[in-house]
Design a protein around this motif. Sequence first.
Motif, PDB file in Angstrom:
ATOM      1  N   LEU A   4      73.317  73.655  36.500  1.00 61.51           N
ATOM      2  CA  LEU A   4      73.754  73.031  37.744  1.00 61.51           C
ATOM      3  C   LEU A   4      72.584  72.889  38.722  1.00 61.51           C
ATOM      4  CD1 LEU A   4      75.997  71.903  39.503  1.00 61.51           C
ATOM      5  CD2 LEU A   4      76.551  74.242  40.214  1.00 61.51           C
ATOM      6  N   ASP A   5      71.746  73.915  38.781  1.00 61.04           N
ATOM      7  CA  ASP A   5      70.567  73.847  39.653  1.00 61.04           C
ATOM      8  C   ASP A   5      69.628  72.728  39.212  1.00 61.04           C
ATOM      9  OD1 ASP A   5      71.352  76.005  41.239  1.00 61.04           O
ATOM     10  OD2 ASP A   5      70.414  77.456  39.899  1.00 61.04           O
ATOM     11  N   PHE A   6      69.455  72.596  37.901  1.00 63.79           N
ATOM     12  CA  PHE A   6      68.566  71.549  37.407  1.00 63.79           C
ATOM     13  C   PHE A   6      69.150  70.166  37.684  1.00 63.79           C
ATOM     14  CE2 PHE A   6      66.850  68.988  33.755  1.00 63.79           C
ATOM     15  CZ  PHE A   6      65.585  68.832  34.300  1.00 63.79           C
ATOM     16  N   ALA A   7      70.470  70.028  37.520  1.00 62.07           N
ATOM     17  CA  ALA A   7      71.118  68.753  37.843  1.00 62.07           C
ATOM     18  C   ALA A   7      70.927  68.414  39.316  1.00 62.07           C
ATOM     19  CB  ALA A   7      72.605  68.824  37.500  1.00 62.07           C
ATOM     20  N   SER A   8      70.972  69.430  40.159  1.00 68.41           N
ATOM     21  CA  SER A   8      70.758  69.214  41.594  1.00 68.41           C
ATOM     22  C   SER A   8      69.340  68.728  41.867  1.00 68.41           C
ATOM     23  CB  SER A   8      71.029  70.508  42.365  1.00 68.41           C
ATOM     24  OG  SER A   8      72.379  70.914  42.226  1.00 68.41           O
ATOM     25  N   LEU A   9      68.366  69.260  41.115  1.00 69.17           N
ATOM     26  CA  LEU A   9      66.988  68.816  41.272  1.00 69.17           C
ATOM     27  C   LEU A   9      66.831  67.343  40.894  1.00 69.17           C
ATOM     28  CD1 LEU A   9      64.758  71.729  39.929  1.00 69.17           C
ATOM     29  CD2 LEU A   9      64.958  70.928  42.270  1.00 69.17           C
ATOM     30  N   LEU A  10      67.481  66.932  39.812  1.00 71.40           N
ATOM     31  CA  LEU A  10      67.413  65.533  39.412  1.00 71.40           C
ATOM     32  C   LEU A  10      68.049  64.631  40.467  1.00 71.40           C
ATOM     33  CD1 LEU A  10      68.221  65.649  35.586  1.00 71.40           C
ATOM     34  CD2 LEU A  10      66.020  65.188  36.660  1.00 71.40           C
ATOM     35  N   CYS A  11      69.164  65.088  41.038  1.00 70.50           N
ATOM     36  CA  CYS A  11      69.810  64.317  42.110  1.00 70.50           C
ATOM     37  C   CYS A  11      68.905  64.217  43.328  1.00 70.50           C
ATOM     38  CB  CYS A  11      71.144  64.966  42.496  1.00 70.50           C
ATOM     39  SG  CYS A  11      72.438  64.809  41.258  1.00 70.50           S
ATOM     40  N   SER A  12      68.216  65.309  43.634  1.00 67.26           N
ATOM     41  CA  SER A  12      67.284  65.296  44.762  1.00 67.26           C
ATOM     42  C   SER A  12      66.146  64.323  44.506  1.00 67.26           C
ATOM     43  CB  SER A  12      66.726  66.707  44.997  1.00 67.26           C
ATOM     44  OG  SER A  12      67.743  67.595  45.406  1.00 67.26           O
ATOM     45  N   ARG A  13      65.665  64.301  43.265  1.00 65.33           N
ATOM     46  CA  ARG A  13      64.594  63.366  42.914  1.00 65.33           C
ATOM     47  C   ARG A  13      65.065  61.927  43.081  1.00 65.33           C
ATOM     48  NH1 ARG A  13      59.657  62.216  40.166  1.00 65.33           N
ATOM     49  NH2 ARG A  13      59.579  59.969  40.524  1.00 65.33           N
ATOM     50  N   LEU A  14      66.263  61.627  42.613  1.00 66.54           N
ATOM     51  CA  LEU A  14      66.808  60.286  42.736  1.00 66.54           C
ATOM     52  C   LEU A  14      66.946  59.894  44.198  1.00 66.54           C
ATOM     53  CD1 LEU A  14      69.684  58.874  40.587  1.00 66.54           C
ATOM     54  CD2 LEU A  14      69.627  58.439  43.028  1.00 66.54           C
ATOM     55  N   CYS A  15      67.484  60.786  45.010  1.00 64.03           N
ATOM     56  CA  CYS A  15      67.666  60.506  46.435  1.00 64.03           C
ATOM     57  C   CYS A  15      66.321  60.292  47.128  1.00 64.03           C
ATOM     58  CB  CYS A  15      68.426  61.640  47.108  1.00 64.03           C
ATOM     59  SG  CYS A  15      70.151  61.778  46.608  1.00 64.03           S
ATOM     60  N   HIS A  16      65.325  61.082  46.761  1.00 66.41           N
ATOM     61  CA  HIS A  16      63.988  60.952  47.348  1.00 66.41           C
ATOM     62  C   HIS A  16      63.411  59.562  47.082  1.00 66.41           C
ATOM     63  CE1 HIS A  16      59.551  61.167  47.171  1.00 66.41           C
ATOM     64  NE2 HIS A  16      59.674  61.984  48.213  1.00 66.41           N
ATOM     65  N   ASP A  17      63.606  59.060  45.862  1.00 64.14           N
ATOM     66  CA  ASP A  17      63.052  57.764  45.508  1.00 64.14           C
ATOM     67  C   ASP A  17      63.826  56.599  46.115  1.00 64.14           C
ATOM     68  OD1 ASP A  17      61.425  59.380  43.955  1.00 64.14           O
ATOM     69  OD2 ASP A  17      61.397  57.967  42.286  1.00 64.14           O
ATOM     70  N   LEU A  18      65.095  56.825  46.444  1.00 67.66           N
ATOM     71  CA  LEU A  18      65.923  55.744  46.979  1.00 67.66           C
ATOM     72  C   LEU A  18      65.964  55.684  48.500  1.00 67.66           C
ATOM     73  CD1 LEU A  18      69.038  55.869  44.604  1.00 67.66           C
ATOM     74  CD2 LEU A  18      67.170  54.219  44.584  1.00 67.66           C
ATOM     75  N   VAL A  19      65.612  56.776  49.164  1.00 69.25           N
ATOM     76  CA  VAL A  19      65.795  56.819  50.615  1.00 69.25           C
ATOM     77  C   VAL A  19      64.930  55.791  51.328  1.00 69.25           C
ATOM     78  CG1 VAL A  19      64.053  58.623  51.020  1.00 69.25           C
ATOM     79  CG2 VAL A  19      65.984  58.371  52.596  1.00 69.25           C
ATOM     80  N   SER A  20      63.722  55.522  50.817  1.00 70.22           N
ATOM     81  CA  SER A  20      62.841  54.578  51.489  1.00 70.22           C
ATOM     82  C   SER A  20      63.350  53.140  51.422  1.00 70.22           C
ATOM     83  CB  SER A  20      61.424  54.661  50.907  1.00 70.22           C
ATOM     84  OG  SER A  20      60.570  53.747  51.544  1.00 70.22           O
ATOM     85  N   PRO A  21      63.645  52.593  50.227  1.00 71.42           N
ATOM     86  CA  PRO A  21      64.143  51.214  50.201  1.00 71.42           C
ATOM     87  C   PRO A  21      65.514  51.053  50.853  1.00 71.42           C
ATOM     88  CG  PRO A  21      64.246  52.183  48.009  1.00 71.42           C
ATOM     89  CD  PRO A  21      63.445  53.121  48.862  1.00 71.42           C
ATOM     90  N   VAL A  22      66.390  52.033  50.700  1.00 70.82           N
ATOM     91  CA  VAL A  22      67.708  51.943  51.336  1.00 70.82           C
ATOM     92  C   VAL A  22      67.567  52.020  52.849  1.00 70.82           C
ATOM     93  CG1 VAL A  22      69.933  53.088  51.621  1.00 70.82           C
ATOM     94  CG2 VAL A  22      68.955  52.838  49.334  1.00 70.82           C
ATOM     95  N   GLY A  23      66.662  52.878  53.324  1.00 68.85           N
ATOM     96  CA  GLY A  23      66.419  52.967  54.752  1.00 68.85           C
ATOM     97  C   GLY A  23      65.868  51.668  55.311  1.00 68.85           C
ATOM     98  N   ALA A  24      64.992  50.998  54.529  1.00 67.10           N
ATOM     99  CA  ALA A  24      64.445  49.714  54.972  1.00 67.10           C
ATOM    100  C   ALA A  24      65.545  48.666  55.079  1.00 67.10           C
ATOM    101  CB  ALA A  24      63.365  49.251  54.003  1.00 67.10           C
ATOM    102  N   ILE A  25      66.483  48.690  54.151  1.00 68.95           N
ATOM    103  CA  ILE A  25      67.608  47.749  54.215  1.00 68.95           C
ATOM    104  C   ILE A  25      68.437  48.001  55.471  1.00 68.95           C
ATOM    105  CG2 ILE A  25      69.769  47.055  53.102  1.00 68.95           C
ATOM    106  CD1 ILE A  25      68.412  47.768  50.409  1.00 68.95           C
ATOM    107  N   ASN A  26      68.727  49.258  55.734  1.00 72.74           N
ATOM    108  CA  ASN A  26      69.521  49.614  56.907  1.00 72.74           C
ATOM    109  C   ASN A  26      68.817  49.190  58.201  1.00 72.74           C
ATOM    110  OD1 ASN A  26      71.815  51.199  58.171  1.00 72.74           O
ATOM    111  ND2 ASN A  26      70.063  52.302  59.014  1.00 72.74           N
ATOM    112  N   ASN A  27      67.513  49.478  58.290  1.00 72.28           N
ATOM    113  CA  ASN A  27      66.765  49.100  59.486  1.00 72.28           C
ATOM    114  C   ASN A  27      66.720  47.585  59.656  1.00 72.28           C
ATOM    115  OD1 ASN A  27      66.203  51.792  60.013  1.00 72.28           O
ATOM    116  ND2 ASN A  27      64.215  51.742  58.985  1.00 72.28           N
TER     117      ASN A  27
END
Length: 213
Positions: A4-27
């Motif tokens: 479960l901890d490792f799955a959480s790390l993968l989710c964190s990695r995915l979120c880290h990579d998506l936050v920039s382009p999604v944030g640019a869309i929102n802005n």
Amino acid sequence: MSDLDFASLLCSRLCHDLVSPVGAINNGLEILAEEKDPAMRDAVLDLIDKSTRQTVNKLQFFRLAFGAAGGFSAQLDMREAEKATRALISGSRIEMDWQVSVPSASKSVVKLLLNLCLVVSETLIRGGKITVQLDEADEAINISVLASGARIIFPENIRATLTAGNAMDELEPRTAPAHLASLLVRELGGHLELDFTEGEQIAVHASLLKKAL
């Protein structure tokens, strides 16, 4: 560290990579709500378009590399893997030579290949070339991901995680793909070798049992 901890790390990695382009869309959408100048609106729309494509490309890649793409299918089309990888590196000044001789492979093999591509591509901070190879021998499946570029940075913690896969307590989102690749190599009854020339080139080779294809 639990699964479960490792799955959480993968989710964190995915979120880290998506936050920039999604944030640019929102802005961009917030600016469009108030901006009246046609030239500025065109520039913002272009930013939104690029960020949207970047988000889609990342999601398609991570779906194959981390997720359960293909449902209950035992095999995945290698053309889909190539398309996802090319989309991921588009606009990054990285050229890719895809030399894969099989039309399809098991989910685990595809996940391994894509995670190795992800790990290696991130070392080419100024662009370069990646060569991806997968072929069958008499009793083995051989995967190689080769990279060369003007400047390569390959952190020691990622190298250690990729080759050893035993630093569970020290894992972080950045090293999670390398650990997943290491786990997959062991699951597929294979071994992994790494050749690294500081600042010049990388060669990652994985040899797997043929029954894994």
